[in-house]
Design an enzyme around this catalytic site. Structure first.
Site, PDB file in Angstrom:
ATOM      1  N   HIS A   1       0.801  -1.226   0.000  1.00  0.00           N
ATOM      2  CA  HIS A   1       0.000   0.000   0.000  1.00  0.00           C
ATOM      3  C   HIS A   1       0.831   1.272   0.000  1.00  0.00           C
ATOM      4  O   HIS A   1       0.253   2.362   0.098  1.00  0.00           O
ATOM      5  CB  HIS A   1      -0.927   0.026   1.217  1.00  0.00           C
ATOM      6  CG  HIS A   1      -2.142  -0.825   1.085  1.00  0.00           C
ATOM      7  ND1 HIS A   1      -3.289  -0.425   0.422  1.00  0.00           N
ATOM      8  CD2 HIS A   1      -2.395  -2.080   1.518  1.00  0.00           C
ATOM      9  CE1 HIS A   1      -4.189  -1.378   0.473  1.00  0.00           C
ATOM     10  NE2 HIS A   1      -3.680  -2.397   1.125  1.00  0.00           N
TER      11      HIS A   1
ATOM     12  N   ARG B   1      -5.515  12.038   6.229  1.00  0.00           N
ATOM     13  CA  ARG B   1      -4.563  12.231   7.326  1.00  0.00           C
ATOM     14  C   ARG B   1      -3.535  13.294   6.930  1.00  0.00           C
ATOM     15  O   ARG B   1      -3.225  13.476   5.761  1.00  0.00           O
ATOM     16  CB  ARG B   1      -3.880  10.922   7.703  1.00  0.00           C
ATOM     17  CG  ARG B   1      -2.966  10.320   6.671  1.00  0.00           C
ATOM     18  CD  ARG B   1      -2.469   8.938   7.126  1.00  0.00           C
ATOM     19  NE  ARG B   1      -1.714   8.265   6.082  1.00  0.00           N
ATOM     20  CZ  ARG B   1      -0.402   8.367   5.930  1.00  0.00           C
ATOM     21  NH1 ARG B   1       0.305   9.130   6.754  1.00  0.00           N
ATOM     22  NH2 ARG B   1       0.222   7.725   4.963  1.00  0.00           N
TER      23      ARG B   1
ATOM     24  N   LYS C   1       0.921  14.671   1.313  1.00  0.00           N
ATOM     25  CA  LYS C   1      -0.459  14.934   0.909  1.00  0.00           C
ATOM     26  C   LYS C   1      -0.704  16.429   0.697  1.00  0.00           C
ATOM     27  O   LYS C   1      -1.713  16.826   0.142  1.00  0.00           O
ATOM     28  CB  LYS C   1      -1.424  14.349   1.945  1.00  0.00           C
ATOM     29  CG  LYS C   1      -1.378  12.816   1.985  1.00  0.00           C
ATOM     30  CD  LYS C   1      -2.322  12.245   3.004  1.00  0.00           C
ATOM     31  CE  LYS C   1      -2.211  10.735   3.095  1.00  0.00           C
ATOM     32  NZ  LYS C   1      -2.765  10.029   1.921  1.00  0.00           N
TER      33      LYS C   1
ATOM     34  N   LYS D   1     -14.596   8.274  -3.780  1.00  0.00           N
ATOM     35  CA  LYS D   1     -15.864   8.598  -3.120  1.00  0.00           C
ATOM     36  C   LYS D   1     -16.365   9.961  -3.570  1.00  0.00           C
ATOM     37  O   LYS D   1     -17.567  10.149  -3.821  1.00  0.00           O
ATOM     38  CB  LYS D   1     -15.673   8.570  -1.602  1.00  0.00           C
ATOM     39  CG  LYS D   1     -15.292   7.204  -1.060  1.00  0.00           C
ATOM     40  CD  LYS D   1     -14.721   7.298   0.350  1.00  0.00           C
ATOM     41  CE  LYS D   1     -14.061   5.998   0.758  1.00  0.00           C
ATOM     42  NZ  LYS D   1     -13.256   6.117   1.984  1.00  0.00           N
TER      43      LYS D   1
END
Length: 842
Positions: free
Chosen positions: A386, A578, A583, A689
Site C-alpha cells: 500500500h 490524514r 499529501k 468517493k
C-alpha cells in the site's frame, strides 16, 4: 481465469421483492425471523430487548438504551442468515478467503446494516411508532475505533463486497479497546484524547471464548512505569479471545464474519498478593496481557511503542493462523490441499510475519519437509503493498526476533539463505543485488525487511493503482520484481457504493435509480448509462438539487453540533485525509493565502465565494503535521476576522475526521483536492468517493486519480503539476528559492507567513514551515506545483459560474466512476489471486 469468470451478484432480486415493494412482515419472514413482531407489543423483539437486556421500562429508555435495543433487534433479524452462512461454508468445504489487516475502519454499523438488509421499510414504520428520531438514534453509535485511514477503510469496503458477491470470506483484525485517539482542537492545536469507543456495550459483537487461541511465548512481560517490559527466559502464554461481528452483504443473502482478537492472560489470580494488599500485583499478568490490544497505533516515536506494535502484529498473525488452520483441519487431513481451501491475503506489511508463522506450523506442527512447506506457504499467501514510502515498509530489529520469536527468526534466516543462494546463481558477481534483496538489512542494528519477506513468501504481490504498481516494480523493489516478475500485478482500489452513495447520499442515489434503475448498487458499470443524460437539462437540475440538499444537510449538522455557520451558496472546497507533508495540506493553505492576497488587493475581484474544508489527524509524534493543523486554524481565524473576506472566503478545520463525518461531507462537496506529490500516493480512496458523489477533482497525476482521468476524460478533471517522471527528473537540481524569487504570488504568500501575520501573538511559531519550504529544500515540491495548482482552481471557478456546464461535468464524473467499485476490485482479486468462487447460501 479472468475477473470476467467470477460469478457476480445477480441482477435478479435475492429477496422476493424490491425495497420499495417489501412489506415489513415479508422481509422478516424471509430472514427467518418468524412471526415475532419487531415492535409494538410487550413480546416484540425491541421491547423485550429493553426489558430483558436492560431491565427497564421501554418508555423510560434513554437514547443510548434505545440504540442498543434497536441494534440488537436488527442483529436478531440477521442472526439466522449468519448461522446459515457459516453452516453452508462448513457443509460445502468451500475454499475461503482470509483477509488479515491491522485496521478495519468500519464506521457505524446500524445504518449500514439496515441499508444492506433492505430494512428501510421497517425503520420507516418503527421509528415514528416508537417516537424515535432515527437520526438521533444513529448518532448514539460511536465509530468503531478499529482503524485510522484509507488502509482500514479499504478493508471495510472489501469485506462489504465479498459478502455482497457471496464469496466465503473472514476478516481478521484486533479488537482495540481504544481507537487511535479522539481529536479536538484547542487554540488551533490538535489535542489527542482517549477514544474509548467500547465504553458502552457494542451490540454488534459476539464474544466466542470457547474458540480462544493460546499463543506460547519464550518470554514474559511486566508493566513498569506504564510500559510493557520484556523478561527474557521466562516462558508465558497469551490468550486470544475472538469477538465476531456480522458483515452483511447487500440484500442480506450472505452474512460473513469479521473476527477481532482481544488479548488476555491465562486464568490467573495471585491470592497471596491480593491478601497482603497488593491489589494491582494480584492482577498484573492480566493487565499486562490486556495492554496488548488496548490501543490502535502505539506511539512509534518510542522504542516501547514500536515494540508493542511489533507484538501486536505477531499476535494478530498467530491467532488468525491458528484459527484458520483449525478450521481447515476440521474437514481436511491432507495438508497438500491447503492452497485449495485457503487464500490468505496480507493487507500491507503488518501481517508479513504470516510467512514465518505458517512455515512454523507446517514444519514444526505438521512435520512436513521444508520444500513442501515452502511450496504450500507461497501458494496460500498473497500480499498487497500500500505504500512507496520507505518509512512505511516495516523493518524490525533482529534482536527483537531473537528475544521474542527465536524460532521465527531461524525460519527467516533459512528462507533468506536459500533466497540469496538463488540470487547468486542467477546473478553471479552482483553482490549489490544480493544486499538489496536480502531479508536482513545489515548495519549497526540488523533489521528484518518485512516487505521483502512478504514478497518472497507469497505467490502474489499487488499494488493498488496502475502507477503505484509500476513504481513498485521499477523502483521500490526492482530487484525482487526482476527475480519474480510473474508474482507482481495491479489491483486498483475500489469503494463500496452501498455505503458511499446509496447510504451516504440518498438524494443522488434516488435520482440515479429513477434514471437508470437500481442495478448500479451491485454493478457500478451501469452508471455509464448516465453519460447520455449529462446533456439533459432536467437531469442536470435534479443533480444540482441533490447536491444542494446534501450541502444544506451538512450546514444544518455543523450548526447544531458545533455552532459553525457556513454558506451553502459557496463552493465547498474539500481536502480530507490524514495530515502528511506528501499529501500537501500545506500547499492547499498556501493557495488560500494567494486567493486571500488577491482579494485584499482587489476587493471587487470576481470569483465564486468559497468555503475551504480541511479534516484529518496527525500522528501524535509528527510535529510538523501538527504544526500544519495549527497553521490552518490560524489562517481560518485571520480570514474570519477580516471584514473584506466576509461572504467571500471561509476556512473550516473539522476535528475528529472519521467515517461518519466523511459520509456527511463528501456528498456535500463541490471540489475534491487530491494533490499529493506525484509518485507518493499509492492510490487513494477518498478521490473515488468524491467522484461517485459528483464532486470535481483538482488533482495531480498520482495514484488512482490518473485512472479516474482516463475513465472520465482529462477534460472533466482539473489536473495540474509535475508528473511522476518530472518529480524524479528534477529531484537532483530542484531549488524552491527559484519559485520564491521569480513568482510574486508565491513570495507574497510566504512573506505573509514569515512576517507572523497569521501568528501576531505567537511570533516565530511557524518558522519550521520556512525551514520545510525553503531551507531544507521543499522535498515534496509544494512551491514547484503551487502556481499550477492555483491556475487549476481558476479554471474550476470559471466553470462554476455556469451551473449547467458544471452539472454536465459532474454527471460525467459520476457516470465514469463505475471502475472504482470495490466489487470490481474484489472480482479481480478472486479471479486472479485467490481463485475463489462464490458459495451461495440457500
Amino acid at each position: 481465469m479472468s475477473a470476467n469468470n467470477v460469478v457476480r451478484p445477480s441482477s435478479a432480486k435475492v429477496v422476493p421483492m424490491t425495497t420499495s415493494e417489501a412489506s415489513v412482515s415479508d422481509l422478516l419472514q424471509w430472514y427467518g425471523f418468524g412471526s415475532t413482531p419487531f415492535i409494538g407489543t410487550e413480546n416484540a423483539t425491541y421491547e423485550r430487548r429493553l426489558v430483558f437486556d436492560r431491565a427497564i421500562d421501554p418508555k423510560a429508555a434513554s437514547a443510548r438504551e434505545r440504540f442498543e435495543a434497536f441494534s440488537s433487534s436488527v442483529r436478531d433479524i440477521l442472526a439466522r442468515r449468519w448461522v446459515l452462512t457459516k453452516s453452508t461454508y462448513e457443509r460445502e468445504n468451500a475454499k475461503r478467503i482470509y483477509y488479515l489487516s491491522m485496521e478495519f475502519l468500519l464506521g457505524r454499523s446500524l445504518a449500514n446494516n439496515v441499508t444492506n438488509l433492505l430494512l428501510d421499510p421497517l425503520v420507516r414504520q418503527a421509528a415514528p411508532a416508537l417516537g424515535i428520531d432515527w437520526l438521533e438514534l444513529v448518532e448514539q453509535e460511536p465509530d468503531a475505533g478499529l482503524g485510522n485511514g484509507g488502509l482500514g477503510r479499504l478493508a471495510a469496503c472489501y469485506l462489504d463486497s465479498m459478502a455482497t458477491m457471496q464469496l466465503p470470506a473472514t476478516g481478521y483484525g484486533l479488537r482495540y479497546e481504544y481507537g487511535m485517539f479522539k481529536q479536538s482542537i484547542a487554540d488551533g492545536w490538535q489535542k489527542e484524547n482517549p477514544d474509548n469507543w467500547l465504553r458502552d456495550r457494542d451490540p454488534w459483537e459476539i464474544a466466542r471464548p470457547h474458540e480462544q487461541v493460546e499463543i506460547k511465548l519464550t518470554c514474559s512481560f511486566q508493566m513498569r512505569e506504564g510500559n510493557l517490559h520484556v523478561i527474557p527466559g521466562r516462558p508465558s502464554s497469551l490468550i486470544g479471545i475472538p469477538f465476531d461481528r456480522p458483515v452483511v452483504g447487500y440484500r442480506g443473502k450472505t452474512i460473513n464474519t469479521l473476527r477481532l482478537w482481544a488479548a488476555a492472560a491465562p486464568d490467573f489470580f495471585d491470592f497471596h498478593k491480593f491478601g497482603t494488599g497488593d491489589f494491582v500485583g494480584a492482577l498484573s499478568e492480566t493487565l499486562e496481557a490486556e495492554s496488548l490490544t488496548r490501543v490502535l497505533y502505539p506511539d512509534d516515536s518510542t522504542t516501547a511503542g514500536q515494540g508493542l506494535r511489533f507484538l501486536q502484529e505477531y499476535f494478530l498473525v498467530a491467532c488468525s493462523m491458528a484459527d484458520l488452520v483449525r478450521r481447515f483441519q476440521r474437514h481436511n487431513t491432507d495438508w497438500s490441499k491447503l492452497p485449495e481451501k485457503a487464500a490468505i491475503q496480507l493487507n500491507d506489511t503488518h501481517p508479513s510475519m504470516s510467512v514465518a508463522e505458517l512455515m512454523r506450523i507446517l514444519v514444526d506442527d505438521a512435520h512436513l519437509g521444508w520444500d513442501q512447506a515452502w511450496d504450500l506457504t507461497r501458494r496460500t499467501l498473497a500480499y498487497t503493498n500500500h505504500t512507496l514510502l520507505p518509512e512505511a515498509l516495516e523493518k524490525w530489529p533482529v534482536a527483537w526476533f531473537e528475544m521474542l520469536f527465536p524460532r521465527h527468526l531461524e525460519i527467516i534466516f533459512e528462507i533468506n539463505r536459500r533466497l540469496l543462494d538463488e540470487v547468486r546463481v542467477r546473478f553471479p558477481g552482483d553482490e549489490g543485488r544480493v544486499e538489496r534483496v536480502s531479508l536482513v538489512e545489515e548495519g549497526s542494528q540488523r533489521r528484518v525487511r518485512m516487505a521483502n519477506l512478504a514478497i518472497v513468501g507469497t505467490h502474489s504481490t499487488n499494488g493498488v493503482a496502475a502507477v503505484h504498481s509500476k513504481l513498485l516494480r521499477t523502483t521500490t523493489v526492482k530487484d525482487l520484481a526482476e527475480m519474480f516478475p510473474e508474482r507482481f500485478n495491479n489491483k486498483t482500489n475500489g469503494v463500496t457504493p452501498r455505503r458511499w452513495l446509496l447510504e451516504a447520499n440518498p438524494a443522488l442515489a434516488r435520482a440515479i435509480t429513477q434514471v437508470i434503475g437500481d442495478r448500479w448498487t451491485t454493478d457500478m458499470s451501469q452508471l455509464s448509462q448516465l453519460k447520455s443524460f449529462a446533456e439533459d437539462r432536467g437531469c442536470r437540475d435534479v443533480f444540482l438539487k441533490a447536491k444542494r440538499q446534501a450541502k444544506e444537510q451538512l450546514v444544518n449538522w455543523l450548526k447544531s453540533t458545533s455552532g459553525q455557520i457556513v454558506d451553502p451558496e459557496t463552493i465547498f472546497d474539500c481536502q480530507i485525509k490524514r495530515i502528511h507533508e506528501y499529501k500537501r495540506q500545506l500547499m492547499n493553505a498556501l493557495r488560500i493565502i494567494v486567493v486571500y492576497n488577491r482579494l485584499k488587493e482587489n476587493p471587487g475581484l470576481q470569483m465564486a465565494p468559497r468555503t475551504f474544508f480541511f479534516a484529518g489527524k496527525a500522528a501524535p509524534a509528527y510535529k510538523l503535521a501538527k504544526l500544519i493543523i495549527k497553521f490552518i486554524n490560524n489562517l481560518a481565524d485571520t480570514i474570519d476576522g477580516d471584514p473584506v473576506m466576509r461572504r467571500r472566503l471561509k476556512v473550516v478545520f473539522l476535528p475528529e475526521y472519521n467515517v461518519s463525518l466523511a459520509e456527511r461531507l463528501i456528498p456535500a462537496s463541490d471540489a475534491s483536492n487530491q494533490i499529493s506529490t506525484a509518485g507518493y500516493e499509492a492510490s487513494g480512496t477518498s478521490n473515488m468517493k468524491f467522484m461517485m458523489n459528483g464532486a470535481l477533482t483538482v488533482g495531480t497525476r498520482d495514484g488512482a486519480t490518473i485512472e479516474m482521468a482516463e475513465e472520465a476524460g482529462e477534460d472533466n478533471l482539473f489536473l495540474f503539476g509535475l508528473s511522476v517522471e518530472q518529480v524524479e527528473a528534477s529531484r537532483a537540481w530542484y531549488d524552491p528559492h527559484w519559485h520564491y524569487e521569480h513568482e510574486p504570488e508565491t513570495r507574497a504568500a510566504l512573506d505573509l507567513i514569515f512576517s507572523d501575520y497569521f501568528s501576531p501573538n505567537e511570533r516565530g511559531i511557524f518558522a519550521p514551515l520556512r525551514d520545510t519550504l525553503l531551507t531544507q529544500g521543499d522535498h515534496y515540491m509544494h512551491l514547484a506545483d503551487l502556481t499550477s495548482y492555483c491556475q487549476a482552481h481558476e479554471r474550476l471557478d470559471a466553470l462554476y459560474a455556469d451551473p449547467g456546464a458544471w452539472a454536465h461535468k459532474a454527471i460525467l464524473n459520476v457516470a465514469s466512476s463505475g471502475k472504482f467499485s470495490s466489487d470490481r476490485a474484489i472480482a479481480e482479486y478472486a479471479a486472479d489471486i485467490w481463485k475463489v468462487q462464490p458459495c451461495p447460501v440457500p
